[in-house]
Design an enzyme around this catalytic site. Structure first.
Site, mmCIF file in Angstrom:
data_model
loop_
_atom_site.group_PDB
_atom_site.id
_atom_site.type_symbol
_atom_site.label_atom_id
_atom_site.label_comp_id
_atom_site.label_asym_id
_atom_site.label_seq_id
_atom_site.Cartn_x
_atom_site.Cartn_y
_atom_site.Cartn_z
ATOM 1 N N SER A 190 -57.896 90.080 -5.013
ATOM 2 C CA SER A 190 -57.524 91.227 -5.805
ATOM 3 C C SER A 190 -56.980 90.121 -7.203
ATOM 4 C CB SER A 190 -56.026 91.447 -5.098
ATOM 5 O OG SER A 190 -55.990 92.940 -5.821
ATOM 6 N N ASP A 429 -62.455 100.991 -3.003
ATOM 7 C CA ASP A 429 -61.666 100.492 -3.476
ATOM 8 C C ASP A 429 -61.519 100.932 -5.180
ATOM 9 O OD1 ASP A 429 -59.220 98.605 -4.581
ATOM 10 O OD2 ASP A 429 -60.626 97.217 -4.753
ATOM 11 N N HIS A 454 -60.056 97.624 -0.500
ATOM 12 C CA HIS A 454 -59.176 95.782 -1.165
ATOM 13 C C HIS A 454 -59.124 95.016 0.144
ATOM 14 C CE1 HIS A 454 -57.642 95.346 -4.826
ATOM 15 N NE2 HIS A 454 -56.842 94.457 -4.364
#
Length: 497
Positions: A190, A429, A454
């Site tokens: 991320s 995602d 994700h």
């Protein structure tokens, strides 16, 4: 984004999920985190013992790497953790896997980020986890209150400073353990995935390669359409169930309709079992917005949260009215609770830190138009700048990320000078809309899965529930890394002769 030495209260503090507010400009950028916070509230996880293989260290870190003012030479203690269990040792040139911490304390990453220990034995790798400055125990100015006190003290809180920290610590570790010839592969998920890719670009002499999982490095300036995030959320729900999608689409106007009637907010409060009475309908819509986005971003097997929401909506009794079906979807996803909306919420260091980061450099213009299943919500950069300026005394720099790290014409630029980066994504995602989804060169590659969510590839492997496509994705990533290391060892041997 679990160690056993952490108390339940501390974990709750760390991993509170940040809601996506439609009423507060500076909160519109959804949290970038490898995991959904509520996953970490499982009592079995909370009571699991910390492995004795982890050893904690502190490095005396420079406050400001980029200027030479007297205060720049101030220092703070930065935490990092090492697992020596699998390392083949410096004599074997065994690699170092360095996990780059992001917008949370490093504690939770020790067990939640499975890619490192899952592959450590195969590579005989030394595992290093480095905490991001201003989080956890890596706080400048002696205390969090002082560090976040004003624009002068919080101004050293940036991604560029963070990756410079990582470079110093990695070089320190290599020197300390006489591992100068051990290749380093940095891993992040991320926001941490962005840091990993940027680290490889800025410090190629430190890291041989990078695995950047679910890193939306293209969600800046005008590179990615502003509605990209919510378009993927909408697609996820529509693919799961057309009737579910249409029910959600119709619900927003129905909420406003009920709210406009006498006692309408009381009716909505009762129907949605709010923790305290609604003051305006936007509070409920904020909650639902966050619920759907959260479900889509972390839509992972075997539960598949989007399916859980739609199962509740579509499975409601036939006589259930529209908003009753919406509430059934909430229960399907979040479970049967005494109350839902407006629940008491502790302010965590993550929520405070991420708000500063989005109000300084991580300006991702996420918006919604009338093509999604949500009410339109434009991203107004002028309002964003005004609100952040009022909050911190300094305005955001919305173009700095692309100026410093690049992003525009990324294929044309990176194929000429970059190498050894894996950009991994799952197309379910919402943040994949700002990710690198096509190979840039032979060694800057995109590895994505149609059904992935994700950061799913760097979470712990599960031989029972992992689908074949996820197993294959991880296998591809490992084989690419093996190729990097094999070439490095060959080049090293040639250089030493």
């Amino acid at each position: 984004m679990i160690s056993s030495t952490l108390s339940v209260q501390w974990l709750l503090l760390i991993f509170i999920v940040i809601s996506i507010s439609v009423t507060s400009t500076s909160s519109k950028i959804p949290r970038l985190s490898p995991v959904r916070g509520t996953i970490l509230l499982d009592p079995e996880i909370l009571s699991a013992p910390i492995s004795e293989d982890f050893q904690t260290f502190f490095y005396t870190q420079t406050l400001d790497h980029f200027t030479y003012r007297p205060e720049s030479y101030s220092t703070f203690q930065q935490r990092y953790v090492i697992n020596f269990k699998y390392w083949g040792g410096s004599n074997s040139n065994a690699p170092i896997f360095a996990y780059l911490g992001a917008e949370a304390p490093i504690d939770g990453d020790l067990s939640i980020i499975g890619f490192l220990p899952d592959n450590a034995l195969r590579f005989k790798a030394l595992l290093v986890y480095i905490e991001h400055r201003y989080y956890g125990k890596s706080i400048p100015f002696a205390s969090r209150e002082e560090a976040l006190n004003n624009a002068s003290t919080i101004g050293y809180f940036s991604s560029a400073q963070a990756i410079a920290d990582y470079a110093e610590i990695i070089l320190h570790i290599k020197k300390k353990y006489q591992a100068e010839d051990s290749p380093v592969i940095v891993v992040g998920g991320s926001y941490g995935g962005m840091l990993a890719s940027w680290f490889r670009l800025k410090y190629p002499h430190v890291a041989l390669g990078a695995l950047a999982s679910s890193a939306p490095i293209l969600y800046f300036d005008d590179i990615t359409p502003q509605n990209g995030y919510y378009s993927v959320v909408t697609r996820d729900f529509r693919e799961a169930s057309e009737t579910c999608y249409r029910t959600i689409l119709k619900s927003w106007s129905e909420i406003d309709k009920v709210a406009s009637t006498p006692n309408g907010l009381s009716i909505l409060s009762e129907k949605f079992r709010t923790c305290k009475p609604l003051k305006e309908s936007s509070e409920l819509k904020d909650f639902l917005d966050s619920t759907y986005a959260n479900a889509a971003q972390y839509n992972q097997p075997p539960e598949y949260p989007v399916t859980m929401v739609c199962g509740g909506i579509d499975g409601a009794p036939p006589e259930t009215d529209l908003l009753g079906k919406i509430f059934a979807g909430v229960v399907g996803f979040r479970g049967n609770k005494s109350c839902y909306v407006n629940a008491p919420r502790n302010e965590s260091e993550t929520s405070v830190g991420w708000q500063w980061q989005t109000c300084s450099e991580m300006v991702m213009p996420i918006a919604r138009d009338n093509t999604t299943m949500f009410p339109p919500m434009p991203f107004n950069i002028s309002s964003f700048i005004d609100e952040c300026s009022q909050s911190y005394g300094v305005p955001p720099r919305p173009h700095w990320v692309t100026s410093y790290y690049g992003g525009h014409d990324i294929k044309l630029i990176l194929q000429r000078f970059s190498s050894n980066i894996i950009f991994s994504n799952g197309l379910r995602d919402p943040y994949s809309s700002g990710g690198v989804l096509k190979d840039i060169s032979d060694s800057v590659v995109a590895v994505h899965t149609v059904n992935g969510s994700h950061c799913l590839d760097i979470l712990p492997a599960n031989a029972t529930s992992d689908p074949d496509w996820l197993v294959k994705q991880r296998k591809i990533e490992v084989e690419i890394m093996e190729g990097w290391i094999a070439k490095y060892n060959k080049d090293l041997l040639t250089f030493r002769q």
